[in-house]
Design an enzyme around this catalytic site. Structure first.
Site, short mmCIF file in Angstrom:
data_model
loop_
_atom_site.label_atom_id
_atom_site.label_comp_id
_atom_site.label_asym_id
_atom_site.label_seq_id
_atom_site.Cartn_x
_atom_site.Cartn_y
_atom_site.Cartn_z
N HIS A 18 0.88 -1.47 -0.23
CA HIS A 18 0.48 -0.48 0.34
C HIS A 18 0.76 0.73 -0.10
O HIS A 18 2.04 1.21 0.18
CB HIS A 18 -0.43 0.39 0.97
N THR A 54 2.78 3.77 -4.64
CA THR A 54 3.06 3.64 -5.58
C THR A 54 4.89 2.86 -4.81
O THR A 54 4.74 3.16 -4.14
CB THR A 54 4.05 5.45 -6.75
N ARG A 55 5.03 2.27 -6.30
CA ARG A 55 6.52 1.75 -5.65
C ARG A 55 6.77 1.85 -7.14
O ARG A 55 6.90 1.87 -8.34
CB ARG A 55 6.09 0.06 -5.71
N LYS A 96 6.09 12.37 -2.67
CA LYS A 96 6.33 11.24 -1.30
C LYS A 96 7.87 11.10 -1.46
O LYS A 96 7.90 10.89 -1.89
CB LYS A 96 5.18 10.54 -2.20
N HIS A 137 14.70 4.45 2.91
CA HIS A 137 15.19 2.69 3.16
C HIS A 137 16.19 2.61 4.02
O HIS A 137 17.03 2.69 3.76
CB HIS A 137 15.66 2.47 1.66
N CYS A 148 4.14 1.47 6.35
CA CYS A 148 3.90 0.10 5.70
C CYS A 148 5.53 -0.70 6.67
O CYS A 148 6.25 -0.96 7.54
CB CYS A 148 4.80 -0.24 3.97
N LYS A 167 7.45 -4.56 -6.79
CA LYS A 167 8.28 -4.65 -8.81
C LYS A 167 7.79 -6.10 -9.22
O LYS A 167 7.48 -5.51 -10.47
CB LYS A 167 8.83 -3.19 -9.03
#
Length: 379
Positions: free
Chosen positions: A46, A49-50, A261, A265, A310, A343
């Site tokens: 969710h 975007t990825r 956004k 990471h 997430c 992806k």
């Protein structure tokens, strides 16, 4: 009496929804079980975007899978008549000797991928939104961009249902076991039987197949959506997705019609289970992202319009687990996607269907064997 199917899929997020669609396309009787509402915000699929890209710094071995993933995403777009992949390019930024840049160049060289290599000055001339040190370089990949993550999951579920799959949401699985080549799954609502089982439980995988003792951990991650003074600067036609490596960590972001956004990471503690993840967000979650943006982005960030938590489900080597269960040939498992898996969902669905039906895949998945973490275990 238990209901009978060819295959049961536990978990209907990014990977599970793709497996359901692929199996149903092939004419199998399939059941999907999901503990939350469909297309939920409790797992890893969710946040709008990825990023999707080919010049994969994580390892060149992923590139053949990515090529197939692009093909399968475009096939899904045609099936549902909707754009799921926005091609705005991906820009990798960092010192020339950092893992990100060296990895992108290695993947591009090995697989002869088209990339553009620019100095810091050239990068800032082309994209004046950036402010980067002189020793940085930019690697731009044009055939790349982002996937609309919730719409991708919903599209796979829609295709699965079109082809006859049954999908039951808000039905938590209590247990599963196999005997006499039959899988039986018990939930709060009943019992289901199938010849084969696919487990794509995300951060809950550690509990679902605990007998394997896989060293999976969970990491809480927060994405933030920020307002900016000039939103046209950061629209997809003017600003690519990016990955930025620095001594402060790795950050990534997306063009957005209403601003930017941004997220970090990794960079957070590894937890033992999803129950340990704090679902509430606050301004402290924004701090490292704002500090990064103050150094690297020329436009000041405005108010944070939205925050979302997430989870990454992480393996020690940061590579996936995609394999047949070492003890049970009629059980297939997929997990540990370590924050870079979505992806691949379109091709993972195909791989899981192949493993389920034929016990093997023609795609290169040797790196993802479940037994690599416990090679001396006698299953």
């Amino acid at each position: 009496m238990p209901h009978n199917y060819d295959v049961i899929v536990l978990g209907c997020g990014g990977m599970g929804s793709a497996a359901l669609a692929e199996l149903a396309r092939r004419g199998l009787r399939v059941l999907g079980l999901e503990q939350f509402p469909l297309v939920h915000a409790q797992g890893s699929s969710h946040g709008e975007t990825r990023i999707i890209r080919l010049a994969y710094y994580e390892h060149p071995d992923y590139v053949p899978l990515l090529r197939r993933a692009f093909e399968r995403w475009h096939h899904l777009e045609k099936e549902i008549g909707e754009t799921l992949l926005t091609n705005c390019g991906v820009l990798s930024l960092g010192p020339s000797n950092c893992e990100l840049i060296e990895g992108v160049l290695a993947a591009a060289q090995q697989h002869k991928l088209a990339i553009e290599h620019t100095s810091a000055r050239e990068t800032m001339q082309r994209w004046p939104q950036w402010r980067i040190p002189e020793d940085y370089v930019g690697i731009f990949e044009k055939v790349a961009g982002y996937l609309r993550v919730e719409r991708c999951v919903a599209a796979h579920l829609e295709v699965a249902r079109r082809h006859g799959a049954e999908i039951q949401a808000e039905e938590r699985v209590h247990s599963w076991h196999t005997g006499n080549n039959v899988i039986e799954v018990t939930t709060a609502r009943g019992r289901y039987q199938a010849a084969k089982l696919i487990i794509t439980g995300g951060a809950w995988n550690g509990a679902i197949f605990s007998e394997l003792n896989l060293p999976l951990t969970v990491m809480r991650q927060t994405g933030c959506w920020f307002d900016v003074p000039d939103r046209t600067e950061f629209a997809p036609e003017n600003f690519p997705c990016f990955i930025h490596s620095s001594s402060a960590g790795e950050f990534y972001g997306f063009p957005w019609r209403d601003g930017l956004k941004l997220a970090q990471h990794y960079g957070a503690p590894e937890l033992s289970s999803p129950a340990d993840v704090d679902r509430e967000t606050n301004e402290r979650d924004e701090l490292p992202i704002r500090q990064f943006a103050a150094r690297a982005i020329s436009a000041p960030l405005g108010s944070c319009l939205r925050r979302s938590v997430c989870m990454y489900t992480i393996t020690p080597d940061r590579h996936f687990v995609i394999d047949r269960h070492p003890q049970f040939e009629n059980v297939v498992i997929a997990g540990g996607f370590s924050g870079h898996g979505f992806k691949f969902a379109s091709v993972v669905g195909e791989i899981l269907a192949d493993l389920t039906m034929w016990g093997k895949s023609s795609l290169p998945i040797e790196k993802f064997r479940a037994t690599r973490f416990n090679p001396t275990t006698d299953f």
